[in-house]
Each structure stands twice: as structure tokens, then as C-alpha cells.
Write a protein that holds these residues in place. Sequence first.
Motif, short mmCIF file in Angstrom:
data_model
loop_
_atom_site.label_atom_id
_atom_site.label_comp_id
_atom_site.label_asym_id
_atom_site.label_seq_id
_atom_site.Cartn_x
_atom_site.Cartn_y
_atom_site.Cartn_z
N UNK A 146 -2.10 15.73 2.65
CA UNK A 146 -1.30 14.52 2.53
C UNK A 146 -1.21 13.77 3.86
N UNK A 147 -1.03 14.52 4.96
CA UNK A 147 -0.98 13.88 6.28
C UNK A 147 -2.31 13.24 6.63
N UNK A 148 -3.40 13.89 6.27
CA UNK A 148 -4.72 13.33 6.57
C UNK A 148 -4.97 12.06 5.76
N UNK A 149 -4.60 12.08 4.47
CA UNK A 149 -4.77 10.87 3.64
C UNK A 149 -3.91 9.72 4.15
N UNK A 150 -2.67 10.04 4.58
CA UNK A 150 -1.81 8.99 5.13
C UNK A 150 -2.37 8.41 6.42
N UNK A 168 0.83 -1.21 0.00
CA UNK A 168 0.00 0.00 0.00
C UNK A 168 0.87 1.26 0.00
N UNK A 169 1.98 1.22 0.71
CA UNK A 169 2.85 2.40 0.79
C UNK A 169 3.50 2.73 -0.54
N UNK A 170 3.72 1.73 -1.41
CA UNK A 170 4.36 2.02 -2.69
C UNK A 170 3.36 2.23 -3.82
N UNK A 171 2.11 1.84 -3.64
CA UNK A 171 1.11 2.01 -4.69
C UNK A 171 0.23 3.24 -4.49
N UNK A 172 0.14 3.75 -3.28
CA UNK A 172 -0.68 4.94 -3.01
C UNK A 172 0.20 5.97 -2.33
N UNK A 173 0.43 7.09 -3.04
CA UNK A 173 1.28 8.16 -2.53
C UNK A 173 0.40 9.32 -2.07
N UNK A 174 0.21 9.52 -0.77
CA UNK A 174 -0.67 10.61 -0.30
C UNK A 174 -0.20 11.99 -0.75
N UNK A 175 1.11 12.20 -0.81
CA UNK A 175 1.61 13.51 -1.24
C UNK A 175 1.28 13.78 -2.70
N UNK A 176 1.39 12.76 -3.55
CA UNK A 176 1.05 12.94 -4.96
C UNK A 176 -0.44 13.21 -5.14
N UNK A 177 -1.28 12.46 -4.41
CA UNK A 177 -2.73 12.68 -4.50
C UNK A 177 -3.09 14.07 -3.99
N UNK A 178 -2.49 14.48 -2.88
CA UNK A 178 -2.77 15.82 -2.34
C UNK A 178 -2.33 16.90 -3.32
N UNK A 179 -1.18 16.69 -3.99
CA UNK A 179 -0.73 17.67 -4.98
C UNK A 179 -1.68 17.76 -6.16
N UNK A 180 -2.21 16.63 -6.62
CA UNK A 180 -3.16 16.65 -7.74
C UNK A 180 -4.45 17.35 -7.36
N UNK A 181 -4.91 17.12 -6.12
CA UNK A 181 -6.14 17.79 -5.66
C UNK A 181 -5.92 19.30 -5.61
#
Length: 435
Positions: free
Chosen positions: A364-368, A334-347
Amino acid sequence: MLSAFVQVFRTPDLRKKLFFTLGIIVLYRLGSHVPIPGVSYENVQTCVDAASDSGGLLGLVNLFSGGALLQITVFALGILPYITASIILQLLTVVIPRLEALKKEGPTGQGKITQYTRYLTVALAVLQGTGLVATARSGALFPNCQSAAGIVPDDSIFTTVVMVLTIAAGTACVMWLGELITERGIGNGMSMLIFISIASTFPGALWAVKHEGKIADGWLSFGCVVLVGFAMVALVVFVEQAQRRIPVQYAKRMIGRKSYGGTATYIPLKVNQAGVVPVIFASSLLYLPALIAQFSHSNAGWATWITRNFVRGDHPFYVATYFLLIVFFAFFYVSITFNPEEVAGNIKQAGGFIPGIRAGRPTAEYLGYVLNRLTWPGSLYLGLIALVPTVAFASFGGANQLTGTSILIIVSVGMETVKQINSQIEQQSYEGFLR
């Protein structure tokens, strides 16, 4: 349900895809019963009939090949080398910058990664085929069979090379059949072949429960296994459908005289975000020490200890190690397939935000945090679903193929295939309405 089947056959495109998929499945099952050159078919059948189970050292490969591994057929390795190669490339994408750049290039880069996966699949097939031939020749494939030493009568180098190349070619053919199903058939081809391989072992496993059951002449054992199986299916369906939906709000933007944005959507985070990959990782890792101990010709204490504790699937030490590895690999994958920082940046780049959470680093911290809270029950669920049915079925006798891994894969692939069929039916209905 009946109306859905009728609608599938009434739709020409779906009917064509369905028959094409069934034809590929028939070819795959035929190849799973064609023995490779250099193998004594009579000795193989004698040892297979005398074998009490297909678990242990090569149980996972035999499960994914639909029983073709122990038969030493052309499709003996099944689709497992492709699965292993795909997982390796997916992991290397995070480590190697070149692969990460290819992944971001879209379809062109993904095509390159797919080509690398094919090359790695053939290499792994040659490696695993060599191991299979060596195991069959040494008699370790059927350790309790007197005819095991005569499975490969000719030990010349030419015969060995032909056997290994045949197994590798069969794996490449299976990979091609899976890609054909993906392009022209129904569902994901690789997943469909795994589904067929595992499902083909179920009738024999249930029949073995009836004959080898330990309770009330087998019938009570058969009923208990069926009830446990239905309970596991219900649990898998419930957890695989469960997800945490994180709301995302997009602010309104005025461009000229038109208003854009202002919509609300959500990010679906599944409870089992890793799927069945951690189970495959853990099984493959436990397979390695047992394989090393098997080919070490010394009577060292470590080899004896590994053979005693890691070959039997119901050994307490094996069960505990298997469970811990599944939990670890669930978090790792899960840690290598879902990057919270990348998702937060896209949002943030799209002008969106999570209500009550600031954009950027706090998002990003909330998603993590949410993902970590979801991965714990998901990893424990994977460990339980992989071990509890195995231990329960072993207590009833004769159900070594009915593992939690097989139930998890069958239900997951079945649900995904049904979703794709429903989406295509809806697409055809919309097209008809528009016409």
C-alpha cells in the motif's frame, strides 16, 4: 482507416448502433435551437450577434451546452447538471457510509446511486435554471447589449415558473438521451453529448479567428491557432495514453492435482489519473464567487474586486488561481478514487504480490508513493492544458471557445469512442471466426 469505416458499416449491429447514435445527436442539436417560452427571440439573437465572446461568468456552461445557454433554449443547461450531480455523488460515496455500502453491492447498488444522481440532476437543473432566468431578466447575461433588458418581457411569476420548469425538463430529456446512447448506441452517452456540444462551437470559433484576428488580416492568426490546436491534440494523446504499469505476480497453488496461479499481470496507473474532473471542479468553484458578486446589488469593494479579477478568463489573478485549484483538485480526486490500501488488500487476498515488495502494508505504501509521483506531472499537465491554449488563443483574437478544456474533452472522448468501436469490431470478427 477507410477499411475500418467500411467494416463498421458492413457489421449490422454496429451499423444499427451508429445510426441510432446519429439520430439522438440530431434530436439533441434540434433541442439546442428551440427557445423556451417567455423569451424574446429577436432580442436574444441581437445580443448574441453583438456579443464579442462567450467566456467569463457563464463560459463553462455555454461551452458544455454547445452555445445553447446564451440562446436560452430548451437544452440551455446541456449535460452539465448531470456531470455536477455525478461528481457530488462520487464524493459523497467516500463520506456517507450508506452510499459506500451501495457501491460495494455491485450492479444493484450502482443502480440506486444512478437513481439518486438523476434526482440530484433535476434539483440542480431547477436551481441553475432559476439562476439563468434571473440573470437573463436582469440583463446581466449580455451586459454590453442594449436589448438585454427586453430578453424576458413578462416578469410575472407564472412565466418564471414555466421557464424554469421548461429548462429543468430539457435537462432531464438530455440526461435520458445520453442514457439511450449508452444502452443502444456507441460509446458513453453523456461523454458523446459533451463531445458534440463542444465540437459544434469549433467552426464558429475558427471563423471568428479569421475575422477578428490580430495578425496579418486574420489569416496568420488562423494558422497559428490551428498549429497550437494540433500541438495540444498531440500532447493530450501522448499524456492520456501514458501509464505506469506496476507488475503483479501470483504464486502457484496446488489444489488437488491441479496447479492454479503462477500468472503475471500489471496494475495500470495513468499519468492523468483524474481525467478532466479537476478542471470542472476548479471552473465550478471559480464560478461561485463571480455569481454571488453579480447578484449582490451593493457597490461593495469585494464585489467590485471579484468582478474585476474573476470574470475575465485571461486575467493574471484568475489564471494563477485557476491553475492552483486544478493542481489541488487533481490530488484530491485521485486520493478519493484510488485507495492504495484497498488495492493492496485485494492483491494479498488473491495471493499476489509486487516483485520486491512485501504484501500488505508495504504494498500500500509503495502504491501510494508511485501514485503521488504520477499525480504531480498529471496535475501540472492539466493546469497547462487548461490555461496555455486559452491565453495563447486570446492573444490571436476571436478564439474564446477554443480552450484547453474543450480540446482535452474532445480528444479524450474521441479516443475512448474509437477504442469501443475497435473492441466491438474485434468481437464481431471473433464470433465470425468461431462460427
